[in-house]
Structures are given as C-alpha cells and as structure tokens.
Design an enzyme around this catalytic site. Structure first.
Site, PDB file in Angstrom:
ATOM      1  N   SER A 248      40.958  34.639  34.858  1.00  0.00           N
ATOM      2  CA  SER A 248      39.847  35.571  34.998  1.00  0.00           C
ATOM      3  C   SER A 248      39.676  35.826  36.493  1.00  0.00           C
ATOM      4  O   SER A 248      40.209  35.071  37.324  1.00  0.00           O
ATOM      5  CB  SER A 248      38.577  34.924  34.421  1.00  0.00           C
ATOM      6  OG  SER A 248      37.399  35.535  34.913  1.00  0.00           O
TER       7      SER A 248
ATOM      8  N   TYR B 242      32.863  27.858  33.127  1.00  0.00           N
ATOM      9  CA  TYR B 242      33.939  28.826  32.898  1.00  0.00           C
ATOM     10  C   TYR B 242      34.795  28.994  34.157  1.00  0.00           C
ATOM     11  O   TYR B 242      36.023  28.946  34.099  1.00  0.00           O
ATOM     12  CB  TYR B 242      33.318  30.158  32.479  1.00  0.00           C
ATOM     13  CG  TYR B 242      34.298  31.240  32.112  1.00  0.00           C
ATOM     14  CD1 TYR B 242      34.873  31.286  30.844  1.00  0.00           C
ATOM     15  CD2 TYR B 242      34.642  32.231  33.026  1.00  0.00           C
ATOM     16  CE1 TYR B 242      35.752  32.290  30.498  1.00  0.00           C
ATOM     17  CE2 TYR B 242      35.521  33.236  32.692  1.00  0.00           C
ATOM     18  CZ  TYR B 242      36.078  33.269  31.428  1.00  0.00           C
ATOM     19  OH  TYR B 242      36.963  34.262  31.094  1.00  0.00           O
TER      20      TYR B 242
END
Length: 274
Positions: A153, A166
């Site tokens: 990401s 995350y």
C-alpha cells in the site's frame, strides 16, 4: 497483454476486490488459477468480508476465460491449513509459477482511539504473517522459477494516521520482499511489491472508512468523502480501480519483467508525492 499460457498462479484473498481482479486478469492472460480465501468474518473487521458465494463467482469469472480454477477455503494466518491448500492446488493443476499474496484486512485505530490487542494481532497476522505463510507454502513448488507479487500500500512507504497496525504490516512487507528476493534469486524466483493508493473495493468503500474521513457527519456517504480522497493523490482522482492494480501485477508476473526483482512499484496516482 502478456502471455501466461501454460502457467499456474496462486492468488490469496481471491474471492473479491483487488484479488478477484488479479485472478481474472491472470486467467485472461492464459494462466490457470489456484484461488484461496478465508470466506468468513474476522471479529475485529468492521466491514463484511467475503463469502463462499464470492469465491464461486471468482471461479466462474476465471472459467469464462477457458482457464482452470481450483478454489480452496483457507485462512492465511493458519500456516498448516494454507500449506495444505497450496499443496492440493498444485497437485490438481500441476505446477506453480506465479504467486500473488494479496489476502488482507484493514481497520482504523491507534493509541488514542483505543486500538485493541486483538485488532492489532489480526491485521499483522493476516497482512504480514499471512504473506510470509503464503510464500513459505508456495516457494517449494516453484521449481521452474517464477514471480511472487506481494500487495502492500502507499501505507507501506509512508505513515498514515489512524492506520498504525495496517501501515506497520505493510512496511513489514518491504523487508519480507527484499529478503526473499535475495534468498531466492538463484532459483530464478523474482519477488516484488505493488503499492496502491485507495482502491475501489469493499475494504475501502464502507462506513468505517467514510466516518474516518468525515467524523463531522453522522452518516457520511461516498459523495461526502470523494474530495477527501482526491486530496490524498497528486493526480485529480479519488481512487484507482482494481484493474489498474491488476495490470501492474500482470506485468510483474510476466516475462516482460524478467529482470525486475526487489522492486516497489507504486500504483498510487502520485499519493507518495504528497
């Protein structure tokens, strides 16, 4: 489009979202697919997760390209179950050439927002340990060399507020990728990362995300957060589509990227320039 005829690809989290798109694009390029997904809800995840029906739809879409699809339900956090699933898929389809480790979950929180121990563990166990489990199960079968693509990401290359678990997991994938790329280069196994910005999938398009971006509203909807998403990117777009990421995955999986290994490839609309 690259030609992957005769090859077999493993995709984790394949029941929907980016992962389904990757499976379908790989099939369109000629690969048979081993599709693995948990098809169940994890308690700390606040949006609905995939179902067996979702996985069946992925099978249907792969088969629509006249490719074989061996679908299995397994949790990437469970190394024994995942290894059993991968072994069964390879036994059915005959080989393994491409691995797309994309099973992942998200959520919001931090010290001040009361992030629970369980939520932290579930994200790290799924997004980081799950990728390791996938690679550990797959690499012994990659006897012809091949390509491993891990999905990170923009949060794997910069910090993002309210996403500490995350972003920690996604940063960890960079170390995993670079180490595996070094350790398995002699086997002609390439290992790379893709780093998407926000993608139009259920993991992003849900009430929890909308509330994080617009805490001032009681029931924010998609239109309420669209401009906030645009602000994350340099290009004037709110998010990218799953197919945009799949095309990058397809490139890294193919012989067009035969000398690309250890790379971090953003598909981020310039988000990392911010």
């Amino acid at each position: 489009m690259p030609d992957l005829t005769g090859r077999v690809a493993l995709v984790t989290g394949a029941a929907r979202g980016q992962r389904r798109s990757h499976a379908v694009h790989l099939a369109e390029a000629g690969a048979d697919v081993i599709a693995v997904d948990i098809c169940a809800q994890i308690d700390t995840v606040t949006y609905p997760m995939s179902t067996p029906d979702d996985l069946e739809e992925t099978v249907r879409l792969v088969q629509a390209h006249e490719r074989r699809c061996h679908a299995l339900v397994a949790d990437v956090r469970d190394s024994t179950a995942l290894r059993t699933a991968v072994d069964a898929g390879v036994a059915e389809l005959g080989r393994l050439d491409v691995v797309v480790a994309n099973a992942g979950i998200s959520g919001y929180g931090g010290v001040e927002r009361g992030l629970s121990d369980e939520a932290w563990r579930n994200v790290l166990d799924t997004n980081l340990t799950g990728a390791w489990n996938t690679c550990a199960a797959a690499i012994p079968h990659m006897t012809h060399g091949g390509s491993i693509v891990l999905t990170s990401s923009v949060g794997g290359l910069k910090g993002i507020r309210n996403l500490v678990h995350y972003t920690s997991a996604k940063h960890g994938l960079t170390g995993l990728m670079r180490t595996l790329a070094l350790e398995h280069a002699h086997q002609s196994i390439r290992v790379n990362l893709v780093h998407p910005t926000a993608v139009n999938t259920p993991m992003i398009m849900n009430e929890g995300t909308f509330r994080t971006f617009r805490p001032d509203l009681q029931n924010p909807g998609l239109d309420d957060v669209r401009e906030a998403f645009v602000g994350n990117n340099a290009l004037p777009v709110s998010w990218v589509e799953p197919a945009d990421v799949s095309k990058a995955v397809l490139f890294l999986a193919s012989d067009d990227a035969r000398y690309v290994t250890g790379a971090t490839l953003p598909v981020d609309a310039g988000a990392l320039l911010r």
